[in-house]
Motif scaffolding. Structure first.
Motif, short mmCIF file in Angstrom:
data_model
loop_
_atom_site.label_atom_id
_atom_site.label_comp_id
_atom_site.label_asym_id
_atom_site.label_seq_id
_atom_site.Cartn_x
_atom_site.Cartn_y
_atom_site.Cartn_z
N ALA A 40 -17.55 75.28 8.26
CA ALA A 40 -17.07 75.60 9.61
C ALA A 40 -15.58 75.92 9.53
CB ALA A 40 -17.30 74.42 10.55
N THR A 41 -15.18 76.98 10.22
CA THR A 41 -13.76 77.37 10.26
C THR A 41 -13.18 77.01 11.61
OG1 THR A 41 -14.31 79.57 11.04
CG2 THR A 41 -14.08 79.30 8.66
N TYR A 42 -11.90 76.64 11.60
CA TYR A 42 -11.22 76.19 12.81
C TYR A 42 -9.93 76.97 12.99
CZ TYR A 42 -14.62 72.53 12.40
OH TYR A 42 -15.81 71.86 12.31
N ASP A 43 -9.64 77.25 14.25
CA ASP A 43 -8.44 77.98 14.63
C ASP A 43 -7.18 77.18 14.29
OD1 ASP A 43 -6.31 78.82 16.81
OD2 ASP A 43 -7.78 80.44 16.66
N THR A 44 -6.14 77.87 13.86
CA THR A 44 -4.87 77.22 13.54
C THR A 44 -4.34 76.44 14.73
OG1 THR A 44 -4.36 78.97 11.96
CG2 THR A 44 -2.51 77.65 12.73
N ASP A 45 -4.53 76.94 15.93
CA ASP A 45 -4.03 76.29 17.14
C ASP A 45 -4.91 75.14 17.62
OD1 ASP A 45 -1.84 78.02 17.19
OD2 ASP A 45 -2.94 79.50 18.39
N ASP A 46 -6.13 75.01 17.09
CA ASP A 46 -7.05 73.95 17.50
C ASP A 46 -7.87 73.49 16.29
OD1 ASP A 46 -8.41 72.17 19.11
OD2 ASP A 46 -9.69 73.69 20.04
N PRO A 47 -7.20 72.89 15.28
CA PRO A 47 -7.89 72.58 14.02
C PRO A 47 -8.97 71.51 14.11
CG PRO A 47 -5.68 71.67 14.02
CD PRO A 47 -5.80 72.52 15.25
N TYR A 48 -9.02 70.74 15.20
CA TYR A 48 -10.05 69.71 15.36
C TYR A 48 -10.96 69.97 16.56
CZ TYR A 48 -7.37 67.37 11.82
OH TYR A 48 -6.73 67.08 10.65
N GLY A 49 -10.91 71.19 17.09
CA GLY A 49 -11.75 71.57 18.22
C GLY A 49 -13.10 72.08 17.75
N GLU A 50 -13.67 72.96 18.52
CA GLU A 50 -14.95 73.57 18.16
C GLU A 50 -14.73 74.60 17.05
OE1 GLU A 50 -18.26 73.11 19.18
OE2 GLU A 50 -17.34 71.28 19.97
N PRO A 51 -15.68 74.74 16.12
CA PRO A 51 -15.53 75.76 15.08
C PRO A 51 -15.49 77.17 15.68
CG PRO A 51 -17.50 74.40 14.71
CD PRO A 51 -16.92 74.00 16.02
N VAL A 52 -14.69 78.04 15.05
CA VAL A 52 -14.68 79.45 15.45
C VAL A 52 -15.99 80.09 15.01
CG1 VAL A 52 -13.50 81.66 15.16
CG2 VAL A 52 -12.16 79.54 15.29
N TYR A 53 -16.42 79.78 13.79
CA TYR A 53 -17.74 80.21 13.33
C TYR A 53 -18.23 79.24 12.26
CZ TYR A 53 -15.34 82.51 9.39
OH TYR A 53 -14.56 82.79 8.30
N VAL A 54 -19.55 79.26 12.05
CA VAL A 54 -20.21 78.39 11.09
C VAL A 54 -21.02 79.26 10.14
CG1 VAL A 54 -21.96 76.57 10.83
CG2 VAL A 54 -20.34 76.47 12.74
N VAL A 55 -20.96 78.92 8.84
CA VAL A 55 -21.75 79.61 7.83
C VAL A 55 -22.81 78.62 7.34
CG1 VAL A 55 -21.75 80.70 5.56
CG2 VAL A 55 -19.83 81.06 7.12
N ASP A 56 -24.08 79.01 7.45
CA ASP A 56 -25.18 78.16 7.00
C ASP A 56 -26.40 79.01 6.69
OD1 ASP A 56 -26.06 78.94 9.51
OD2 ASP A 56 -26.14 76.93 10.34
N PHE A 57 -27.40 78.42 6.07
CA PHE A 57 -28.73 79.00 5.85
C PHE A 57 -28.73 80.48 5.50
CE2 PHE A 57 -29.47 75.01 7.47
CZ PHE A 57 -29.21 74.89 8.83
N GLU A 58 -28.24 80.82 4.35
CA GLU A 58 -28.23 82.19 3.82
C GLU A 58 -27.38 83.15 4.65
OE1 GLU A 58 -32.39 83.29 3.51
OE2 GLU A 58 -32.51 82.34 1.55
N SER A 59 -26.35 82.65 5.31
CA SER A 59 -25.49 83.54 6.10
C SER A 59 -24.13 83.68 5.42
CB SER A 59 -25.32 82.99 7.51
OG SER A 59 -24.55 81.81 7.52
#
Length: 182
Positions: A40-59
């Motif tokens: 999961a990647t997180y925005d520099t301005d909100d590093p503990y918030g919701e992920p910007v995007y998630v990579v999983d299951f062959e993605s």
């Protein structure tokens, strides 16, 4: 984590890493075991918030910097069954944190890491092994974060060690995994 390489001021930062997991197949006649790598990647301005995007299951990430290159649903095969590559040096500056985790797919029977035969995780940068784990520290968990990368004040990526367990399912895990530091 049982091994690690310190990151210091002389280092140019972490650039490209490979996270791999392995496990033994379930005994004959029992439900298959499926472990999955998730980043999961997180925005520099909100590093503990919701992920910007998630990579999983062959993605892969929208920009191609994080990709799951191998996905196993049974643990059958030689060596490491799932492999994810993170090209941190290519990530946009708007991303300040990346968290990688492992989740057990829950099917007919609830399984924890303690129920999995031969589990293991390896984190490498090139030929350098940064960390390994056998998940014994989270044996009662159904998911775990295994590593974290954060940008330092110079914009270089630093590796943060730590395995943290969760009792959750694959759907909820991506929202929980980055809620605090590894």
């Amino acid at each position: 984590m049982t091994k690690g390489t310190p990151v210091n001021g002389l280092n140019k930062g972490i650039e490209k890493v490979e996270v791999s997991i392995r496990w033994d197949p379930s005994p004959l006649g029992t439900p298959a075991t499926d472990l999955d790598l998730i980043a999961a990647t997180y925005d520099t301005d909100d590093p503990y918030g919701e992920p910007v995007y998630v990579v999983d299951f062959e993605s892969r990430s929208p920009d191609g910097t994080i990709a799951l290159n191998r996905d196993s649903r049974t643990g059958q095969g030689l060596g490491f069954d799932e492999v994810m590559v993170l090209e941190l040096n290519r990530l946009a500056e708007s991303y300040g944190r990346v968290v990688v985790g492992v989740v057990i797919q829950q099917r007919e029977v609830r399984k924890t890491f303690g129920d999995i035969e031969g589990p293991g995780m390896r984190l490498r940068e090139g030929y350098d092994e940064l960390a390994t784990s056998d998940f014994s520290e989270v044996r009662d968990s159904t998911a775990a974060t295994v590593c974290e990368f954060q940008r330092d004040t110079d914009g270089q990526w630093e590796f943060k060690r730590g395995v943290r367990g969760f009792d959750t399912d694959p759907t909820a895990f991506p929202s929980l995994m980055g809620a605090g530091p590894v």
